[in-house]
Design an enzyme around this catalytic site. Sequence first.
Site, short mmCIF file in Angstrom:
data_model
loop_
_atom_site.label_atom_id
_atom_site.label_comp_id
_atom_site.label_asym_id
_atom_site.label_seq_id
_atom_site.Cartn_x
_atom_site.Cartn_y
_atom_site.Cartn_z
N CYS A 1 0.83 -1.19 0.07
CA CYS A 1 0.09 -0.16 0.02
C CYS A 1 0.87 1.34 0.10
CB CYS A 1 -0.96 0.12 1.22
SG CYS A 1 -1.79 -1.43 1.21
N HIS B 1 -3.31 6.76 2.99
CA HIS B 1 -3.69 5.44 2.28
C HIS B 1 -5.23 5.08 3.15
CE1 HIS B 1 -4.14 1.24 1.29
NE2 HIS B 1 -3.69 0.72 2.64
N ASN C 1 -10.03 -0.66 0.91
CA ASN C 1 -8.76 -0.49 0.90
C ASN C 1 -8.41 -1.24 -0.74
OD1 ASN C 1 -6.21 -0.96 0.89
ND2 ASN C 1 -5.97 -2.03 2.81
N1 ACO Z 1 -17.62 -9.43 10.87
C1 ACO Z 1 -17.78 -9.77 11.90
N2 ACO Z 1 -16.88 -10.03 12.89
C2 ACO Z 1 -15.47 -9.99 12.71
C3 ACO Z 1 -15.12 -9.46 11.30
C4 ACO Z 1 -16.23 -9.42 10.43
N3 ACO Z 1 -15.88 -9.08 9.15
N4 ACO Z 1 -13.80 -9.75 11.28
C5 ACO Z 1 -13.35 -9.73 12.90
N5 ACO Z 1 -14.45 -9.96 13.33
C6 ACO Z 1 -14.42 -10.21 14.80
C7 ACO Z 1 -13.33 -11.17 15.28
O1 ACO Z 1 -13.34 -12.21 15.03
C8 ACO Z 1 -13.09 -10.89 16.71
O2 ACO Z 1 -14.00 -11.53 17.59
P1 ACO Z 1 -13.86 -12.16 18.78
O3 ACO Z 1 -13.61 -10.86 19.73
O4 ACO Z 1 -14.96 -13.12 19.23
O5 ACO Z 1 -12.56 -12.98 18.66
C9 ACO Z 1 -13.69 -9.42 16.95
O6 ACO Z 1 -14.62 -9.22 15.50
C10 ACO Z 1 -12.87 -8.44 16.87
O7 ACO Z 1 -11.37 -8.70 15.84
P2 ACO Z 1 -10.59 -7.81 15.66
O8 ACO Z 1 -9.66 -8.45 14.42
O9 ACO Z 1 -9.80 -7.65 16.85
O10 ACO Z 1 -11.31 -6.48 15.08
P3 ACO Z 1 -10.72 -5.06 14.83
O11 ACO Z 1 -11.37 -4.20 15.51
O12 ACO Z 1 -9.13 -5.04 14.93
O13 ACO Z 1 -10.77 -4.72 13.14
C11 ACO Z 1 -9.61 -4.84 10.95
C12 ACO Z 1 -10.19 -5.68 12.26
C13 ACO Z 1 -10.61 -4.02 10.46
C14 ACO Z 1 -8.94 -5.86 10.19
C15 ACO Z 1 -8.70 -3.80 11.65
O14 ACO Z 1 -7.71 -4.51 12.56
C16 ACO Z 1 -7.79 -3.02 10.66
O15 ACO Z 1 -8.23 -2.51 10.07
N6 ACO Z 1 -6.22 -3.35 10.57
C17 ACO Z 1 -5.51 -2.58 9.78
C18 ACO Z 1 -5.63 -3.06 8.18
C19 ACO Z 1 -4.69 -2.05 7.46
O16 ACO Z 1 -4.48 -1.11 7.85
N7 ACO Z 1 -4.24 -2.68 6.29
C20 ACO Z 1 -3.27 -1.82 5.65
C21 ACO Z 1 -2.26 -2.43 5.01
S1 ACO Z 1 -3.26 -3.61 3.77
C22 ACO Z 1 -1.89 -3.86 2.55
O17 ACO Z 1 -0.84 -3.40 2.52
C23 ACO Z 1 -2.30 -4.56 1.42
#
Ligand code: ACO
Length: 405
Positions: free
Chosen positions: A127, A269, A299
């Site tokens: 990214c 980004h 994204n």
């Molecule tokens: N729908 C419903 N529930 C979900 C989903 C979903 N799509 N995905 C995860 N959950 C659940 C998990 O299982 C977890 O459940 P649990 O508590 O029972 O275990 C709960 O939701 C929380 O999960 P987390 O992974 O902790 O959720 P978080 O708030 O961290 O959000 C996310 C996840 C959106 C992926 C976030 O971490 C994020 O945006 N990370 C950064 C991504 C990024 O910046 N990428 C950039 C680079 S990409 C590249 O370079 C190609």
Amino acid sequence: MVTPPNNDMPVIPSTRYAHIVGWGMAVPEKILTNQDLEAIVETSDDWIQSRTGIKERRIAGETESTASLGLKAARKALEVADILPTDIDLIVVATSTPENIFPSTASLIQNWLGANRAGAFDLSAACSGFVYGVDMAAQAIRSGSMQVAVVIGAETMTRVMDWQDRGTCILFGDGAGAVVLKASDVEGGVLSAILRSDGSGGDLLGIPTVGSEDLYHSDFSSNGHKMHKMHMNGGEVFKFATRVIKDSIEQALVKANISIEDLSLIVPHQANERIIKAAARSLNVDPDMFVLNVDRYGNTSAASIPIALCEAIEQKRIKPDDYAAFIGFGGGLTWASMVIKWTGAKTADTRTGLSINQQRRQFSYLSVRVRAQWKRFNQRLQNLADRINPRRGRIRRLRDKADQL
Ligand code: ACO
């Protein structure tokens, strides 16, 4: 003010500058909403919107690809810049979803544009790739070795999704954005860049593919990830992103010799609305200074910054002499920031009538298409002739082999 590390001393003043004079974007027509995703994985519109800010994303159709989206964006950027394909010296495509390992997506686009004086290569920095690419091109222009470069961020991320992994498949979308950079003696353009990598975080997100450790025909990589599919440790990437954005932008500002108060716009980004809001808080700036369109495209990896830039320009959020910053972060781990002084361009809609250059560009695209069709037709004709007269076919193949010796 942050003191820059030794290798980030302010840029030595040059009398040659690299300005962004053209821009364009292309996204597929097809929209995949959060409701559509509810039918694919166990998730909800509410969860996706509240955790990421995403409402929908674009998804490439059967006839669309990274190169075709990149080509569309590049053509629009050339139109705005009013530059001919034959004037391009370099084409860089930042992508994590190239058409092939080689030939590069950049070479395909170079051919389809009819940019027959240009060098072309793909750049892999996830990214952050677009900012890396713009910096590489700007350096080449400032050094005097080039006049015009096209930098494209293009992705078909939905083709490398694991549609059973709700932690990743809800995040990504497809699209492309492009800019034209041109040499000028007018002060401004790309003022500074900070490029960084921390390969120790390489296992936090990636797409395993043909590698030295992994067998191409195996379904899983040596560290247990599905081959050719995106995997990510979202929580750790989230923490990394919020950590690097502030420092990186501040370092780029120091290098450009301006302060945060001078900035009119930040184009980040588009990974997650919460990351962008956290960055605004840590930089102590109005969140409205950040361009945000993750709600509509998700994204799009290397394409997200140029797409957001195009929309900001369309919305007239940037005007000549404004300072703007770009910030990318992602796989590698990599991150990259940049400060530019905006000059804009004589935009296509301010020009009257069909310019000579516009006609010449259309002619260039048409002649490439005609050449490609002629080549295919000729090949088919030869195959048919070989089938009718197999002896002639054998002789022709032997002659071809002899020619290669
Ligand atoms: N729908 C419903 N529930 C979900 C989903 C979903 N799509 N995905 C995860 N959950 C659940 C998990 O299982 C977890 O459940 P649990 O508590 O029972 O275990 C709960 O939701 C929380 O999960 P987390 O992974 O902790 O959720 P978080 O708030 O961290 O959000 C996310 C996840 C959106 C992926 C976030 O971490 C994020 O945006 N990370 C950064 C991504 C990024 O910046 N990428 C950039 C680079 S990409 C590249 O370079 C190609």
